[in-house]
Design a protein around this motif. Structure first.
Motif, PDB file in Angstrom:
ATOM      1  N   LYS A  75    -106.304  88.008  65.246  1.00  0.00           N
ATOM      2  CA  LYS A  75    -107.132  87.475  64.158  1.00  0.00           C
ATOM      3  C   LYS A  75    -108.380  86.830  64.754  1.00  0.00           C
ATOM      4  O   LYS A  75    -108.304  86.128  65.765  1.00  0.00           O
ATOM      5  CB  LYS A  75    -106.278  86.437  63.428  1.00  0.00           C
ATOM      6  N   LEU A  76    -109.527  87.071  64.123  1.00  0.00           N
ATOM      7  CA  LEU A  76    -110.777  86.452  64.597  1.00  0.00           C
ATOM      8  C   LEU A  76    -111.495  85.813  63.423  1.00  0.00           C
ATOM      9  O   LEU A  76    -111.481  86.362  62.315  1.00  0.00           O
ATOM     10  CB  LEU A  76    -111.692  87.515  65.210  1.00  0.00           C
ATOM     11  N   THR A  77    -112.137  84.671  63.670  1.00  0.00           N
ATOM     12  CA  THR A  77    -112.888  84.002  62.601  1.00  0.00           C
ATOM     13  C   THR A  77    -114.250  83.594  63.128  1.00  0.00           C
ATOM     14  O   THR A  77    -114.359  83.082  64.244  1.00  0.00           O
ATOM     15  CB  THR A  77    -112.158  82.726  62.121  1.00  0.00           C
ATOM     16  N   ILE A  78    -115.269  83.839  62.319  1.00  0.00           N
ATOM     17  CA  ILE A  78    -116.593  83.303  62.636  1.00  0.00           C
ATOM     18  C   ILE A  78    -116.875  82.265  61.543  1.00  0.00           C
ATOM     19  O   ILE A  78    -116.827  82.565  60.352  1.00  0.00           O
ATOM     20  CB  ILE A  78    -117.658  84.434  62.768  1.00  0.00           C
ATOM     21  N   LEU A  79    -117.052  81.012  61.974  1.00  0.00           N
ATOM     22  CA  LEU A  79    -117.130  79.895  61.016  1.00  0.00           C
ATOM     23  C   LEU A  79    -118.569  79.462  60.779  1.00  0.00           C
ATOM     24  O   LEU A  79    -119.387  79.480  61.710  1.00  0.00           O
ATOM     25  CB  LEU A  79    -116.360  78.684  61.569  1.00  0.00           C
ATOM     26  N   GLY A  80    -118.823  79.067  59.518  1.00  0.00           N
ATOM     27  CA  GLY A  80    -120.115  78.462  59.182  1.00  0.00           C
ATOM     28  C   GLY A  80    -121.288  79.414  59.259  1.00  0.00           C
ATOM     29  O   GLY A  80    -122.322  79.064  59.809  1.00  0.00           O
ATOM     30  N   VAL A  81    -121.110  80.621  58.723  1.00  0.00           N
ATOM     31  CA  VAL A  81    -122.271  81.525  58.650  1.00  0.00           C
ATOM     32  C   VAL A  81    -122.927  81.353  57.269  1.00  0.00           C
ATOM     33  O   VAL A  81    -122.254  80.989  56.309  1.00  0.00           O
ATOM     34  CB  VAL A  81    -121.899  83.024  58.894  1.00  0.00           C
ATOM     35  N   PRO A  82    -124.226  81.612  57.157  1.00  0.00           N
ATOM     36  CA  PRO A  82    -124.908  81.404  55.873  1.00  0.00           C
ATOM     37  C   PRO A  82    -124.286  82.280  54.785  1.00  0.00           C
ATOM     38  O   PRO A  82    -123.909  83.424  55.054  1.00  0.00           O
ATOM     39  CB  PRO A  82    -126.348  81.834  56.143  1.00  0.00           C
ATOM     40  N   LYS A 124    -101.800  85.559  68.859  1.00  0.00           N
ATOM     41  CA  LYS A 124    -100.349  85.338  68.756  1.00  0.00           C
ATOM     42  C   LYS A 124     -99.946  85.294  67.291  1.00  0.00           C
ATOM     43  O   LYS A 124     -99.407  84.304  66.792  1.00  0.00           O
ATOM     44  CB  LYS A 124     -99.970  84.043  69.474  1.00  0.00           C
ATOM     45  N   ILE A 125    -100.256  86.368  66.613  1.00  0.00           N
ATOM     46  CA  ILE A 125     -99.929  86.443  65.191  1.00  0.00           C
ATOM     47  C   ILE A 125     -99.017  87.644  64.932  1.00  0.00           C
ATOM     48  O   ILE A 125     -98.895  88.540  65.775  1.00  0.00           O
ATOM     49  CB  ILE A 125    -101.199  86.586  64.308  1.00  0.00           C
ATOM     50  N   ALA A 126     -98.406  87.638  63.764  1.00  0.00           N
ATOM     51  CA  ALA A 126     -97.591  88.784  63.354  1.00  0.00           C
ATOM     52  C   ALA A 126     -97.837  89.017  61.871  1.00  0.00           C
ATOM     53  O   ALA A 126     -98.193  88.088  61.147  1.00  0.00           O
ATOM     54  CB  ALA A 126     -96.119  88.481  63.595  1.00  0.00           C
ATOM     55  N   LYS A 127     -97.668  90.250  61.462  1.00  0.00           N
ATOM     56  CA  LYS A 127     -97.870  90.577  60.049  1.00  0.00           C
ATOM     57  C   LYS A 127     -96.531  91.011  59.458  1.00  0.00           C
ATOM     58  O   LYS A 127     -95.850  91.849  60.040  1.00  0.00           O
ATOM     59  CB  LYS A 127     -98.899  91.699  59.931  1.00  0.00           C
ATOM     60  N   ILE A 128     -96.182  90.418  58.327  1.00  0.00           N
ATOM     61  CA  ILE A 128     -94.939  90.805  57.632  1.00  0.00           C
ATOM     62  C   ILE A 128     -95.339  91.347  56.257  1.00  0.00           C
ATOM     63  O   ILE A 128     -96.146  90.734  55.567  1.00  0.00           O
ATOM     64  CB  ILE A 128     -94.004  89.588  57.429  1.00  0.00           C
ATOM     65  N   ASN A 182     -96.073  78.717  58.012  1.00  0.00           N
ATOM     66  CA  ASN A 182     -97.415  78.656  57.444  1.00  0.00           C
ATOM     67  C   ASN A 182     -97.999  80.071  57.318  1.00  0.00           C
ATOM     68  O   ASN A 182     -97.907  80.867  58.259  1.00  0.00           O
ATOM     69  CB  ASN A 182     -98.281  77.800  58.370  1.00  0.00           C
ATOM     70  N   ILE A 183     -98.595  80.352  56.164  1.00  0.00           N
ATOM     71  CA  ILE A 183     -99.211  81.666  55.959  1.00  0.00           C
ATOM     72  C   ILE A 183    -100.684  81.563  56.346  1.00  0.00           C
ATOM     73  O   ILE A 183    -101.400  80.716  55.833  1.00  0.00           O
ATOM     74  CB  ILE A 183     -99.084  82.107  54.483  1.00  0.00           C
ATOM     75  N   ARG A 184    -101.114  82.455  57.256  1.00  0.00           N
ATOM     76  CA  ARG A 184    -102.500  82.374  57.739  1.00  0.00           C
ATOM     77  C   ARG A 184    -103.444  83.298  56.971  1.00  0.00           C
ATOM     78  O   ARG A 184    -104.611  83.000  56.825  1.00  0.00           O
ATOM     79  CB  ARG A 184    -102.562  82.727  59.217  1.00  0.00           C
ATOM     80  N   VAL A 202     -98.588  85.515  59.906  1.00  0.00           N
ATOM     81  CA  VAL A 202     -97.980  84.229  60.292  1.00  0.00           C
ATOM     82  C   VAL A 202     -98.031  84.120  61.820  1.00  0.00           C
ATOM     83  O   VAL A 202     -98.379  85.090  62.497  1.00  0.00           O
ATOM     84  CB  VAL A 202     -96.502  84.127  59.810  1.00  0.00           C
ATOM     85  N   ASP A 203     -97.676  82.939  62.336  1.00  0.00           N
ATOM     86  CA  ASP A 203     -97.613  82.805  63.798  1.00  0.00           C
ATOM     87  C   ASP A 203     -96.503  83.717  64.321  1.00  0.00           C
ATOM     88  O   ASP A 203     -95.408  83.773  63.760  1.00  0.00           O
ATOM     89  CB  ASP A 203     -97.309  81.361  64.203  1.00  0.00           C
ATOM     90  N   ASP A 204     -96.821  84.371  65.412  1.00  0.00           N
ATOM     91  CA  ASP A 204     -95.926  85.294  66.080  1.00  0.00           C
ATOM     92  C   ASP A 204     -94.482  84.762  66.207  1.00  0.00           C
ATOM     93  O   ASP A 204     -93.512  85.457  65.936  1.00  0.00           O
ATOM     94  CB  ASP A 204     -96.550  85.489  67.480  1.00  0.00           C
ATOM     95  N   LYS A 205     -94.373  83.472  66.564  1.00  0.00           N
ATOM     96  CA  LYS A 205     -93.036  82.924  66.842  1.00  0.00           C
ATOM     97  C   LYS A 205     -92.157  82.871  65.588  1.00  0.00           C
ATOM     98  O   LYS A 205     -90.948  82.723  65.689  1.00  0.00           O
ATOM     99  CB  LYS A 205     -93.149  81.550  67.493  1.00  0.00           C
TER     100      LYS A 205
END
Ligand code: ADP
Ligand code: ASP
Ligand code: MG
Length: 404
Positions: free
Chosen positions: A264-271, A339-343, A370-372, A385-388
């Motif tokens: 997962k990647l996030t770019i924060l605070g773009v116009p 370190k994420i997983a998709k269910i 926690n759901i991301r 969710v977190d991989d673990k």
């Protein structure tokens, strides 16, 4: 006489003993009057062994040569199986992909089958022989050996079944059918007697590796009756069917798929302006990186956070691109998490039932997961969710939807 294409996976031909027992099964089918065309995988572990070998001589093996190497695994098993069949008095002939003209495009390592000239196979069948074809491989129009991507023998089998207009394509593996989820993760998982092509396609796309995605696509497109069965025990297995063939009142959720293949990647605070999403995903696409889930949130300060997932193998590359973009776009920060997983929950019943998402989120909340990220389509809901928490999450959902 019924014509059946049978495919045996790596575990099913993993030892000489198992090859002999596959031969005995084929012989029994022949004795019952069926015409049999067989597709085999390499012995289990062999494709991985060859891959590891290639990495010892090159960090980025030339794709063409990698296919020459990887295709050898299946050449071993076709020959051994034919020897075992002949030993039982069952006349059999082996062929590589090129020998039976499994013509593909030239995209090495993940080639697509374009056509099969099936006459040679038909001639052998007419002579009363069992034909054994190497899975996972083909040949391009220049005569280069190609391979079809991991799990590609499934696709060879379905494509052959389509070309031969076989009565059924049977995928023999180490489980006795398609389960509500991977039985290795949830021992209480239940075998499904039937599942629709559409659901199976979602399950395969979302991580259930019991069938290769292309094989399911192909079977759906050409209407090939497809069944998953055990090599080790007798049984009906799971039939993949068209939706209208499913008569009984169905469960809302058919299965749970999961994978650990994404980051997962996030770019924060773009116009928050027109064109910004394009300026972010454009360079990612130009680098040949596929995006899966995408989320954009608008913050109170008028900027937006843009989050997406990519295949884990593209993570570092995507992160570099985002960091370069951050300055141009005036972004605040770039974050990444591999370190994420998709269910995912899959079921055609979702179309006509409300409340699936709330039951799903409640079950995860009760486990403190926690759901991301969330994404939905007509017949599936996926969460990141977190991989673990992957296994805990899958088990919680399996029981919340009473799939046992
Ligand atoms: P083969 O070598 O025969 O092609 P695979 O390993 O590719 O076998 O596929 C079979 C495996 O798929 C099973 O051992 C099982 O762990 C896994 N699997 C994942 N999801 C499912 C599911 N929903 N139902 C059955 N098997 C599943
Ligand atoms: N041997 C190949 C693999 O391991 C193809 C297959 O088994 O379907 O991916
Ligand atoms: Mg497989």
């Amino acid at each position: 006489m019924a014509l059946i294409v049978q495919k045996y996976g790596g575990t099913s031909v993993g030892t000489p003993e198992r090859i002999k027992s596959v031969a005995a099964r084929i012989k029994r089918c022949r004795d019952q009057g069926q015409e049999i065309v067989v597709v085999v995988s390499a012995m289990s572990g062999e494709t991985n062994r060859l891959l590891a070998l290639s990495r010892e001589v090159s960090s980025h093996p030339v794709p063409r040569e990698l296919d020459v190497l990887l295709s050898t695994g299946e050449q071993v098993t076709i020959a051994l199986l034919c020897m075992a069949l002949n030993e039982l008095g069952c006349e059999a002939r082996s062929y590589t992909g090129a020998q039976v003209h499994i013509r593909t495009d030239s995209v090495f390592n993940k080639a697509r089958i374009l056509e099969i000239e099936e006459q040679k196979v038909r001639d052998d069948i007419a002579q009363g022989r069992v034909v054994v074809v190497a899975g996972f491989q083909g040949v391009d129009q220049c005569g280069n050996i190609t391979t079809l991507g991991r799990g590609g023998s499934d696709t060879t089998a379905v494509a052959l079944a389509a070309a031969l207009e076989a009565d059924e394509c049977q995928i023999y593996t180490d489980v006795d059918g398609v389960y509500t989820t991977d039985p290795r993760v949830v021992p209480q998982a239940r075998r499904l007697a039937r599942i629709t092509f559409e659901e199976m396609l979602e399950m395969a796309s979302l991580g259930s590796k019991v069938l290769q995605i292309r094989a399911v696509e192909f079977a759906g497109k050409y209407g090939v009756p497809l069944r998953v069965l055990s090599s080790f025990e007798e049984g009906e297995g799971t039939l993949i069917t068209k939706e209208e063939e499913q008569q009984m009142e169905r469960a809302v959720i058919s299965g749970i798929a999961f994978n650990r293949d994404e980051a997962k990647l996030t770019i924060l605070g773009v116009p928050d302006q027109p064109g910004v999403a394009y300026r972010i995903v454009g360079p990612i696409g130009d680098a040949n990186i596929e995006l899966d889930m995408i989320i954009q949130n608008v913050g109170a300060d008028g900027t937006t956070d843009f989050t997406f997932t990519v295949h884990r193998s593209d993570y570092e590359k995507a992160l570099d691109i985002l960091r370069q973009l951050a300055d141009d776009l005036g972004a605040r920060e770039v974050e990444g998490d591999d370190k994420i997983a998709k269910i995912s929950l899959v079921g055609v019943g979702m179309r006509s039932h409300a409340g699936i998402a709330s039951t799903m989120f409640q079950a995860l909340a009760e486990e403190g997961i926690n759901i991301r990220m969330i994404s939905t389509s007509e017949i599936k809901i996926s969460v990141v969710v977190d991989d673990k928490y992957l296994e805990l999450g899958v088990r919680a959902l399996h029981s919340a939807f009473q799939l046992e």
